[in-house]
Design a protein around this motif. Structure first.
Motif, PDB file in Angstrom:
ATOM      1  N   GLN A 320       0.833  -1.188   0.000  1.00 20.67           N
ATOM      2  CA  GLN A 320       0.000   0.000   0.000  1.00 20.67           C
ATOM      3  C   GLN A 320       0.878   1.252   0.000  1.00 20.67           C
ATOM      4  N   VAL A 321       0.433   2.271  -0.727  1.00 22.38           N
ATOM      5  CA  VAL A 321       1.125   3.554  -0.776  1.00 22.38           C
ATOM      6  C   VAL A 321       0.162   4.601  -0.238  1.00 22.38           C
ATOM      7  N   ASP A 322       0.601   5.424   0.723  1.00 17.62           N
ATOM      8  CA  ASP A 322      -0.306   6.339   1.411  1.00 17.62           C
ATOM      9  C   ASP A 322      -0.460   7.700   0.740  1.00 17.62           C
ATOM     10  N   ASN A 323       0.328   8.007  -0.299  1.00 14.69           N
ATOM     11  CA  ASN A 323       0.266   9.316  -0.949  1.00 14.69           C
ATOM     12  C   ASN A 323      -0.460   9.185  -2.292  1.00 14.69           C
ATOM     13  N   PRO A 324      -1.603   9.866  -2.475  1.00 15.36           N
ATOM     14  CA  PRO A 324      -2.343   9.735  -3.743  1.00 15.36           C
ATOM     15  C   PRO A 324      -1.607  10.291  -4.947  1.00 15.36           C
ATOM     16  N   GLN A 325      -0.558  11.110  -4.730  1.00 11.75           N
ATOM     17  CA  GLN A 325       0.226  11.639  -5.847  1.00 11.75           C
ATOM     18  C   GLN A 325       1.245  10.632  -6.366  1.00 11.75           C
ATOM     19  N   LEU A 356       5.598   3.225   2.083  1.00 15.37           N
ATOM     20  CA  LEU A 356       5.275   1.947   1.460  1.00 15.37           C
ATOM     21  C   LEU A 356       5.015   0.947   2.579  1.00 15.37           C
ATOM     22  N   ASP A 357       3.791   0.452   2.656  1.00 17.25           N
ATOM     23  CA  ASP A 357       3.387  -0.464   3.731  1.00 17.25           C
ATOM     24  C   ASP A 357       3.288  -1.874   3.155  1.00 17.25           C
ATOM     25  N   LEU A 358       4.088  -2.805   3.710  1.00 18.03           N
ATOM     26  CA  LEU A 358       4.176  -4.161   3.196  1.00 18.03           C
ATOM     27  C   LEU A 358       3.301  -5.101   4.008  1.00 18.03           C
ATOM     28  N   ILE A 359       3.053  -6.268   3.472  1.00 14.33           N
ATOM     29  CA  ILE A 359       2.198  -7.233   4.134  1.00 14.33           C
ATOM     30  C   ILE A 359       2.901  -7.889   5.322  1.00 14.33           C
ATOM     31  N   ARG A 360       4.229  -7.873   5.308  1.00 10.37           N
ATOM     32  CA  ARG A 360       4.986  -8.410   6.447  1.00 10.37           C
ATOM     33  C   ARG A 360       6.293  -7.631   6.586  1.00 10.37           C
ATOM     34  N   GLU A 361       7.079  -7.978   7.597  1.00 10.26           N
ATOM     35  CA  GLU A 361       8.282  -7.220   7.926  1.00 10.26           C
ATOM     36  C   GLU A 361       9.272  -7.206   6.764  1.00 10.26           C
ATOM     37  N   CYS A 362       9.861  -6.022   6.560  1.00 11.01           N
ATOM     38  CA  CYS A 362      10.859  -5.844   5.510  1.00 11.01           C
ATOM     39  C   CYS A 362      12.251  -6.016   6.120  1.00 11.01           C
ATOM     40  N   VAL A 363      13.012  -6.959   5.613  1.00  8.16           N
ATOM     41  CA  VAL A 363      14.351  -7.242   6.136  1.00  8.16           C
ATOM     42  C   VAL A 363      15.363  -6.231   5.610  1.00  8.16           C
ATOM     43  N   SER A 364      15.296  -5.939   4.332  1.00  8.79           N
ATOM     44  CA  SER A 364      16.221  -4.970   3.745  1.00  8.79           C
ATOM     45  C   SER A 364      15.563  -4.310   2.547  1.00  8.79           C
ATOM     46  N   CYS A 378      18.266   1.614   2.043  1.00 11.04           N
ATOM     47  CA  CYS A 378      17.216   2.277   2.798  1.00 11.04           C
ATOM     48  C   CYS A 378      17.063   1.580   4.148  1.00 11.04           C
ATOM     49  N   GLN A 379      16.438   2.263   5.083  1.00  9.12           N
ATOM     50  CA  GLN A 379      16.238   1.714   6.428  1.00  9.12           C
ATOM     51  C   GLN A 379      14.748   1.506   6.669  1.00  9.12           C
ATOM     52  N   PRO A 380      14.255   0.282   6.470  1.00  6.06           N
ATOM     53  CA  PRO A 380      12.838   0.030   6.753  1.00  6.06           C
ATOM     54  C   PRO A 380      12.569   0.012   8.254  1.00  6.06           C
ATOM     55  N   GLN A 381      11.335   0.352   8.614  1.00  3.91           N
ATOM     56  CA  GLN A 381      10.881   0.308   9.999  1.00  3.91           C
ATOM     57  C   GLN A 381       9.774  -0.735  10.100  1.00  3.91           C
ATOM     58  N   GLY A 382      10.169  -1.939  10.456  1.00  6.06           N
ATOM     59  CA  GLY A 382       9.205  -3.041  10.503  1.00  6.06           C
ATOM     60  C   GLY A 382       8.694  -3.360   9.114  1.00  6.06           C
ATOM     61  N   SER A 383       7.386  -3.191   8.916  1.00  5.84           N
ATOM     62  CA  SER A 383       6.789  -3.473   7.607  1.00  5.84           C
ATOM     63  C   SER A 383       6.623  -2.208   6.767  1.00  5.84           C
TER      64      SER A 383
END
Length: 403
Positions: A320-325, A356-364, A378-383
Motif C-alpha cells: 500500500q502507498v499512502d500518498n495519492p500523488q 510503502l506499507d508491506l504485508i509483512r516485515e521488511c528485512v532490507s 534504505c532503512q525500513p521500519q518493521g513493515s
C-alpha cells in the motif's frame, strides 16, 4: 425518454402514418447519454457529478463517431498527396517529404443497420451497428455502469480488404473552451502536447500508452485505449507539420484505429475482424495520478475465483502507498527471483514523500537502477518504508521480506 409520436400525411395522399420523433436516454449514477433511436447518433452526454455538457450543441461529430479518411481522388489519390519521398533530400535535411497542404476526403457512416439497448443487473448499454467505407460492419457498445465512473466502449470492426491509402478514426468533439491543453501517457510518464515534447518530434499525432486527454482547466475528457495508441488532438492533423497545434474551442479528440499510410511496418491491407476496448472518462480536471488510477482500473480489472470451501473470508493488501500523488507502477521479482522490485512514480510538479506499507516485515531495502544495480540502501521500519520521490520522477526499490 424524450421521444414522441405524431401523425403525418403521405405525399401521395393515400393515408396517414404514425412517425416517432425525438431521442431516448440511458443513465447511470455518473452520466446521462441521449441518443437518436433511428440512426444511433449520440446527441448529448451529461456528466452528473460535474454538471458538464460534454458534447457541444449541434456538434459536427458525436461521441467516438467512426470516420473514414483517404486522399481526395479529385486531386491526388496516392500517398504522394501527403508524402513525396526523396531519400537524398531527406538525408541532406533539405526536406521532410511531407506535403503541408494535402487534400483529404473524409466520410462518415454510410448506413445504420441497428440501434438497441441492452440491460444487465449493474449496467446498461447502447449498441449501434454501422457500415463505413472500408469496413463492412462496425459494432459499437457504450456501457454505463453503476460501479465504474467511466463509460466502457467495445468495438468490433469488420475491415474490408483495401490496398489504396486510407484511415479509420473514432472521433469525439468536446465542449471545451479555446486554449485547452492536452496530455498523454508517454511510456509511463505524462507529457503535455507541444510543451513537453522533444524538439521536431510529431505533434500532429502522438503515441499514447495508458491514456490521452484534453482539458480547459475546469473540465476534462480522457480516453484509455491501449489498443488504439495513435491519437490526434484538436483536429485531423496527419501529414500537416505544425510548430504548435491550434487550440480552438470545441476541439476534436481522434483515436486513430487503423491506417495503411506508412510504407513500412504496416501491411498494405488489414482486412478481417479487429476488436477494440477503451474507456471514456469525464471529470472537472483530474490530476495525472488520478488518470493513471483510472487507466489501471480499466486495464487491470479484478479477477474473481470461486472458493470451494471458505469458512471465513479475509483480505489484505500486499503493498500500500499512502500518498495519492504517488503511483505503484509495477511489482516484479528481484534478481534471481529473490525478493521484489517495486517501481513508483510521482506525477506531480513537486517532490513527494510516501510510506510503502508491506504485508509483512521488511528485512532490507535499496534504491536500484532500472537494471537492478544498487544506488543506496534504505532503512525500513518493521513493515514500513518511507521514500522520497523527485518531482515527475520514477523510483525503483528492491525489497527483501521476512518469510
Amino acid at each position: 425518454s424524450a421521444q414522441r409520436a405524431f401523425a403525418v400525411q403521405a405525399l401521395d395522399g393515400d393515408k396517414q402514418a404514425i412517425r416517432m420523433e425525438g431521442n431516448l436516454v440511458i443513465e447511470s449514477d455518473y452520466h446521462v447519454l441521449e441518443y437518436c433511436p433511428v440512426n444511433g447518433r449520440i446527441q448529448r452526454l451529461y456528466d452528473k457529478h460535474s454538471g458538464w455538457e460534454v458534447l457541444p450543441e449541434a456538434a459536427d461529430y458525436d461521441l467516438f463517431e467512426p470516420i473514414h479518411e483517404k486522399p481526395d481522388p479529385r486531386f491526388n489519390p496516392t500517398r504522394k498527396s501527403y508524402y513525396d519521398r526523396s531519400v537524398e533530400a531527406e538525408l541532406r535535411l533539405e526536406t521532410t517529404g511531407w506535403n503541408d497542404h494535402w487534400r483529404a476526403q473524409r466520410t462518415g457512416v454510410q448506413q445504420c443497420s441497428a440501434v438497441r439497448v441492452e440491460r444487465a443487473p449493474r449496467t446498461i448499454s447502447l449498441i449501434r451497428e454501422y457500415r463505413l467505407e472500408g469496413a463492412a460492419k462496425i459494432i459499437q457498445k457504450f456501457e454505463l455502469s453503476a460501479d465504474r465512473p467511466w463509460i466502457e466502449v467495445d468495438i468490433v470492426l469488420h475491415k474490408d480488404k483495401v490496398t489504396s491509402p486510407e484511415s479509420i478514426y473514432f472521433v469525439s468533439q468536446l465542449n471545451l473552451a479555446a486554449g485547452w491543453e492536452a496530455v498523454y501517457d508517454a511510456s509511463g510518464m505524462p507529457a503535455r502536447l507541444d510543451d513537453e515534447q522533444l524538439d521536431r518530434s510529431s505533434n500532429g499525432w502522438v503515441v499514447a500508452e495508458a491514456f490521452s486527454g484534453i482539458t480547459d482547466g475546469t473540465r476534462q475528457f480522457s480516453v484509455c485505449a491501449p489498443g488504439m495508441p495513435l491519437v490526434q488532438f484538436g483536429d485531423f492533423n496527419f501529414g500537416k507539420p505544425q510548430s504548435a497545434i491550434p487550440r480552438k474551442a470545441a476541439p476534436l479528440l481522434l483515436n486513430w484505429a487503423c491506417n495503411n499510410y506508412w510504407e513500412t511496418n504496416f501491411p498494405v491491407t488489414q482486412e478481417g475482424v479487429i476488436r477494440y476496448n477503451c474507456a471514456l472518462y469525464t471529470s472537472t480536471g483530474a490530476s495525472n495520478a488520478e488518470l493513471y488510477r483510472v487507466a489501471d482500473g480499466f486495464a487491470r480489472k479484478p479477477l474473481f475465483l470461486p472458493l470451494a470451501r471458505c469458512a471465513e473470508a479475509s483480505a489484505q493488501a500486499l503493498l500500500q502507498v499512502d500518498n495519492p500523488q504517488v503511483r505503484l507502477v509495477s511489482i516484479d521479482p528481484g534478481a534471481g527471483d529473490a525478493g521484489l522490485v517495486c517501481r513508483l512514480a510521482n506525477y506531480s510538479d513537486a517532490a513527494q514523500v510516501c510510506t510503502l506499507d508491506l504485508i509483512r516485515e521488511c528485512v532490507s531495502a535499496a534504491i536500484v537502477t532500472p537494471c537492478g544495480d544498487v544506488l543506496r540502501d534504505c532503512q525500513p521500519q518493521g513493515s514500513q518504508l518511507q521514500l522520497e520521490l523527485p518531482a515527475r520522477g520514477v523510483l525503483s526499490v528492491a525489497l527483501q521480506m521476512a518469510p
